[in-house]
Design an enzyme around this catalytic site. Sequence first.
Site, PDB file in Angstrom:
ATOM      1  N   GLY A 194      -4.304  -1.598  19.090  1.00  0.00           N
ATOM      2  CA  GLY A 194      -4.083  -2.728  18.085  1.00  0.00           C
ATOM      3  C   GLY A 194      -3.951  -2.018  16.703  1.00  0.00           C
ATOM      4  O   GLY A 194      -4.681  -2.309  15.694  1.00  0.00           O
ATOM      5  N   SER A 223      -1.208  -0.926  14.764  1.00  0.00           N
ATOM      6  CA  SER A 223      -0.122  -1.131  13.924  1.00  0.00           C
ATOM      7  C   SER A 223      -0.429  -2.569  13.184  1.00  0.00           C
ATOM      8  O   SER A 223       0.152  -3.667  13.774  1.00  0.00           O
ATOM      9  CB  SER A 223       1.169  -0.806  14.701  1.00  0.00           C
ATOM     10  OG  SER A 223       1.315   0.125  14.815  1.00  0.00           O
ATOM     11  N   TYR A 224      -0.727  -2.443  12.092  1.00  0.00           N
ATOM     12  CA  TYR A 224      -0.850  -3.687  11.403  1.00  0.00           C
ATOM     13  C   TYR A 224       0.799  -4.271  10.877  1.00  0.00           C
ATOM     14  O   TYR A 224       1.357  -3.613  10.582  1.00  0.00           O
ATOM     15  CB  TYR A 224      -1.500  -3.769   9.956  1.00  0.00           C
ATOM     16  CG  TYR A 224      -1.669  -4.866   9.291  1.00  0.00           C
ATOM     17  CD1 TYR A 224      -2.470  -5.927   9.924  1.00  0.00           C
ATOM     18  CD2 TYR A 224      -1.201  -5.068   7.979  1.00  0.00           C
ATOM     19  CE1 TYR A 224      -2.539  -7.127   9.168  1.00  0.00           C
ATOM     20  CE2 TYR A 224      -1.287  -6.182   7.237  1.00  0.00           C
ATOM     21  CZ  TYR A 224      -2.204  -7.342   8.130  1.00  0.00           C
ATOM     22  OH  TYR A 224      -2.319  -8.602   7.447  1.00  0.00           O
ATOM     23  N   ASN A 263      11.280   6.873  16.133  1.00  0.00           N
ATOM     24  CA  ASN A 263      10.545   7.146  14.682  1.00  0.00           C
ATOM     25  C   ASN A 263      10.170   8.764  14.605  1.00  0.00           C
ATOM     26  O   ASN A 263       9.578   8.987  13.462  1.00  0.00           O
ATOM     27  CB  ASN A 263       9.113   6.286  14.612  1.00  0.00           C
ATOM     28  CG  ASN A 263       9.396   5.030  14.676  1.00  0.00           C
ATOM     29  OD1 ASN A 263       8.832   4.451  15.866  1.00  0.00           O
ATOM     30  ND2 ASN A 263       9.826   4.350  13.923  1.00  0.00           N
ATOM     31  N   ARG A 270       0.122   7.372  13.672  1.00  0.00           N
ATOM     32  CA  ARG A 270       1.453   7.676  13.634  1.00  0.00           C
ATOM     33  C   ARG A 270       1.584   8.935  12.527  1.00  0.00           C
ATOM     34  O   ARG A 270       2.497   9.798  12.778  1.00  0.00           O
ATOM     35  CB  ARG A 270       2.399   6.549  13.427  1.00  0.00           C
ATOM     36  CG  ARG A 270       2.244   5.488  14.605  1.00  0.00           C
ATOM     37  CD  ARG A 270       3.563   4.941  15.059  1.00  0.00           C
ATOM     38  NE  ARG A 270       4.350   6.135  15.692  1.00  0.00           N
ATOM     39  CZ  ARG A 270       5.537   5.770  16.029  1.00  0.00           C
ATOM     40  NH1 ARG A 270       5.915   4.727  16.249  1.00  0.00           N
ATOM     41  NH2 ARG A 270       6.140   6.891  16.549  1.00  0.00           N
ATOM     42  N   GLU A 309      10.045   6.396   8.112  1.00  0.00           N
ATOM     43  CA  GLU A 309       9.850   6.017   9.431  1.00  0.00           C
ATOM     44  C   GLU A 309      11.126   6.592  10.526  1.00  0.00           C
ATOM     45  O   GLU A 309      11.199   6.115  11.478  1.00  0.00           O
ATOM     46  CB  GLU A 309       9.617   4.382   9.640  1.00  0.00           C
ATOM     47  CG  GLU A 309       8.511   3.979   9.003  1.00  0.00           C
ATOM     48  CD  GLU A 309       7.232   3.936   9.810  1.00  0.00           C
ATOM     49  OE1 GLU A 309       7.174   3.742  11.052  1.00  0.00           O
ATOM     50  OE2 GLU A 309       6.195   4.434   9.180  1.00  0.00           O
ATOM     51  N   HIS A 344      10.437  -2.735  11.631  1.00  0.00           N
ATOM     52  CA  HIS A 344      11.403  -1.661  11.288  1.00  0.00           C
ATOM     53  C   HIS A 344      12.629  -2.281  11.569  1.00  0.00           C
ATOM     54  O   HIS A 344      12.743  -3.459  12.063  1.00  0.00           O
ATOM     55  CB  HIS A 344      11.428  -0.495  12.758  1.00  0.00           C
ATOM     56  CG  HIS A 344      10.288   0.356  12.645  1.00  0.00           C
ATOM     57  ND1 HIS A 344       9.492   0.684  13.712  1.00  0.00           N
ATOM     58  CD2 HIS A 344       9.716   0.939  11.546  1.00  0.00           C
ATOM     59  CE1 HIS A 344       8.671   1.440  13.521  1.00  0.00           C
ATOM     60  NE2 HIS A 344       8.927   1.637  12.415  1.00  0.00           N
ATOM     61  N   ASP A 403      15.026  -1.490  13.315  1.00  0.00           N
ATOM     62  CA  ASP A 403      15.961  -1.469  14.627  1.00  0.00           C
ATOM     63  C   ASP A 403      15.187  -2.777  15.399  1.00  0.00           C
ATOM     64  O   ASP A 403      15.453  -2.810  16.484  1.00  0.00           O
ATOM     65  CB  ASP A 403      15.706  -0.109  15.130  1.00  0.00           C
ATOM     66  CG  ASP A 403      14.253   0.240  15.578  1.00  0.00           C
ATOM     67  OD1 ASP A 403      13.453  -0.473  15.616  1.00  0.00           O
ATOM     68  OD2 ASP A 403      14.296   1.254  16.210  1.00  0.00           O
ATOM     69  N   CYS A 432      13.403   1.655  20.531  1.00  0.00           N
ATOM     70  CA  CYS A 432      12.222   2.526  20.105  1.00  0.00           C
ATOM     71  C   CYS A 432      12.197   3.794  20.768  1.00  0.00           C
ATOM     72  O   CYS A 432      11.630   4.693  20.240  1.00  0.00           O
ATOM     73  CB  CYS A 432      11.084   1.874  20.033  1.00  0.00           C
ATOM     74  SG  CYS A 432      11.017   0.036  19.181  1.00  0.00           S
TER      75      CYS A 432
HETATM   76  O1  SUG Z   1       4.875   2.115  14.988  1.00  0.00           O
HETATM   77  N1  SUG Z   1       3.487   0.724  17.840  1.00  0.00           N
HETATM   78  C1  SUG Z   1       4.704   1.480  17.216  1.00  0.00           C
HETATM   79  C2  SUG Z   1       5.924   0.747  17.810  1.00  0.00           C
HETATM   80  C3  SUG Z   1       7.114   1.749  17.513  1.00  0.00           C
HETATM   81  C4  SUG Z   1       8.264   0.836  17.649  1.00  0.00           C
HETATM   82  N2  SUG Z   1       9.305   1.733  17.133  1.00  0.00           N
HETATM   83  C5  SUG Z   1      10.576   1.290  16.495  1.00  0.00           C
HETATM   84  N3  SUG Z   1      10.808  -0.051  16.411  1.00  0.00           N
HETATM   85  N4  SUG Z   1      11.638   1.818  16.430  1.00  0.00           N
HETATM   86  C6  SUG Z   1       4.520   1.242  15.936  1.00  0.00           C
HETATM   87  O2  SUG Z   1       4.009   0.369  15.451  1.00  0.00           O
HETATM   88  C7  SUG Z   1       1.166   0.534  18.712  1.00  0.00           C
HETATM   89  C8  SUG Z   1      -0.002   1.495  19.066  1.00  0.00           C
HETATM   90  C9  SUG Z   1      -1.355   0.635  19.241  1.00  0.00           C
HETATM   91  O3  SUG Z   1      -1.436  -0.333  18.859  1.00  0.00           O
HETATM   92  O4  SUG Z   1      -1.888   1.146  20.051  1.00  0.00           O
HETATM   93  C10 SUG Z   1       2.269   1.316  17.927  1.00  0.00           C
HETATM   94  O5  SUG Z   1       2.029   2.339  17.280  1.00  0.00           O
END
Ligand code: SUG
Length: 449
Positions: A22, A24-25, A112, A140, A176, A252, A254, A373
């Site tokens: 959880g 990524s806000y 990313n 990240r 990103e 993002h 994408d 992704c």
């Molecule tokens: O950065 N999720 C990634 C998903 C990345 C998607 N990438 C693109 N759209 N290109 C992010 O939000 C969730 C990890 C966690 O909650 O455990 C996470 O990092």
Amino acid sequence: MNIAAWEVNFDGLSGPTHSYGGLSYGNIASMKNRLSASNPKAAALQGLKKMKLLHDFGIKQGILPPHERPDFNMLRRLGFAGTEAEILEKSSRADMQLLLACFSSSGMWAANAATVSPSSDTRDGRVHFTPANLVSEFHRSIEAPFTGRVLRRIFHDDRHFSHHAPIPGSLCFSDEGSANHLRLCRLYNEPGLEIFVYGREALSLGDRYPTAYPARQTREASMAVKRLHELRDDATLVTQQNPVAIDQGVFHNDVICVGDRNLLWYHADAFLDGPGTISSIRRICAEHYDIELNAIKITDRQLPIDQAVQSYIFNSQLVTLPDQSQYLIAPSRCCEIASARACINALVDDSGIQHVCYVDLEQSMLNGGGPACLRLRVVLTDEELAHVHENVILTELRYECLVGWVSRNFRDRLHIDDLADPLFLTECQKTLDELTAILDLGSLYEFQR
Ligand code: SUG
């Protein structure tokens, strides 16, 4: 002379610590699935299956190894001292959320990892790479040093490849990577239009930004990468994402837009100034690149943004096969959502796409990561490809070998309570050690040094 060029997809392999933190806000799937048990084995096998599918279509497919987790360097920098077992024990007692972040397998979302500009677009005729600093999310932000190391090892010949350091790790320069970068071209061996899509202006205090969720990419970051890659100023576009979409979970670009060669498939609410952006793209494409743009818009009536986010339809991969036919690789969830399926059918009617494949990437999707992704697009000429580290290119044999490696070593259930177990750490290190042998990457990880 006609130089052959390919778009090679380098997919991030999901690691043995794949979990749901959880973390990524603004990424709705990540927030929703916080602390659910994960299945690292299924995650890695699903990713490999997608790579194999593309390989079977005759598309060149690369593999990026998982990052070493937990990141002990980071935990030490944050004040946890002692042996690895002691650090695990202390950090799990002090701040489990922090340990979860340092355990994240988020490096798998290779879109990313970096921004990449092909040699046909850059002034010095080399392929340029800038690892993304990913400073918007702590878990990240720790990826960039390893990403840079891996990219330098895979693309090691500096006659062909130019590697930049990540841009400064400040929120002003929040970057990103290619999740906010698109490229259109006529053919892969020709120069193309690179489009940078940012969420907010940081220094000049633009007046339009999202209010509920963060805009991860700044205009300042996009401009810096554009300068570093020595792209043609008059023939590159920098445009703003729609803050309304970001506030609905489009973290993002994408997640709301995808392009390949002359085809651009986008949601009406993708850009702040949709009509203006499309007309600029059309004009630059025609004036500078001899591209007749085929821009296909999905309206909010056809597909409201929340359904775009739920289905991840725009996170499909649009790929060109060696015979120049175009395929769409879509998340299997699109089959279950009638509006998404209808949009795909309409795209097939309007675009000449020959085939649609639905792929099950549910383990990654539960963290907000769809097909696009997981991959970093790198356009390479034959000559450049010949200088890429050979063992990271997927072959039939390497696929079998990797499937065996995952099946032997990965757990099929991982819970937050397992993370601090020193036996799990030993297991993860042994697993990654085996991988560097398979991919012939030498001592890549800290624990191997
Ligand atoms: O950065 N999720 C990634 C998903 C990345 C998607 N990438 C693109 N759209 N290109 C992010 O939000 C969730 C990890 C966690 O909650 O455990 C996470 O990092």
